[in-house]
Design a protein around this motif. Structure first.
Motif: not given
Length: 180
Positions: A67-70, A74-75, A97-98, A104-105
């Protein structure tokens, strides 16, 4: 819009990212987050909850890096199905859950889709096999190099979410025109 699809798994968590511009879809990246093999699994050495926690932490760190890189907008995550092995289902749920937590984070709302809904959107049939899903992902994202079956499923989830977001956007626009 950039869409992340996640296929949750404790051993192999697939991810795929696509860009959506109108009706055009393009591949950005895909891969698989692997947790340490043989750790935290029933009947394996060190199968206690501490090892399971380390596996989940590893998946969390790897998915956070994606997520940081790209920087997706939306997910979406595939819903898990309950099978006869309750322990395996519970562990898959923890990996899921992960898959829900990390986007969400980053402030993303996470769509959730049943496996049959993903297959119906991408292949046209709700009970398609993995080969058919892989083939249709390749058709919709020409030239894509897929990291493995879990990544193909994740790209299918991203495609499904993109189609649902587009439909929701068209509905909202129609509602505004009707009211306004």
């Amino acid at each position: 819009m950039r869409v992340l699809g996640i296929d949750p798994g404790l051993r192999n968590l697939g991810w795929g990212i696509i860009d959506v511009a109108g009706s055009k879809l393009s591949h950005v990246a895909n891969g698989i987050c692997h947790s340490a093999p043989g750790v935290g699994l029933e009947g394996s050495p060190g199968g206690d909850s501490g090892d399971l926690a380390r596996r989940l932490l590893s998946l969390h760190a790897q998915l956070t890096d994606v997520l940081r890189q790209y920087a997706p907008d939306a997910a979406a995550v595939e819903n898990t199905f309950v099978n006869k092995d309750a322990v395996a289902t519970l562990k898959l749920g923890q990996a899921r859950g992960i898959a829900l937590l990390v986007p969400a984070q980053f402030g993303l709302t996470v769509g959730e889709y049943a496996p049959n809904a993903v297959k119906k959107t991408v292949v046209g049939v709700g009970h398609a096999d993995k080969g058919q899903v892989d083939h249709m992902v390749r058709v919709q994202l020409p030239g894509v190099k897929i990291a493995g079956p879990d990544a193909a499923d994740a790209l299918a989830i991203a495609i499904c979410h993109a189609h649902h977001l587009q439909s929701a956007g068209r509905l909202q626009a129609a509602m505004k025109r009707a009211v306004g």
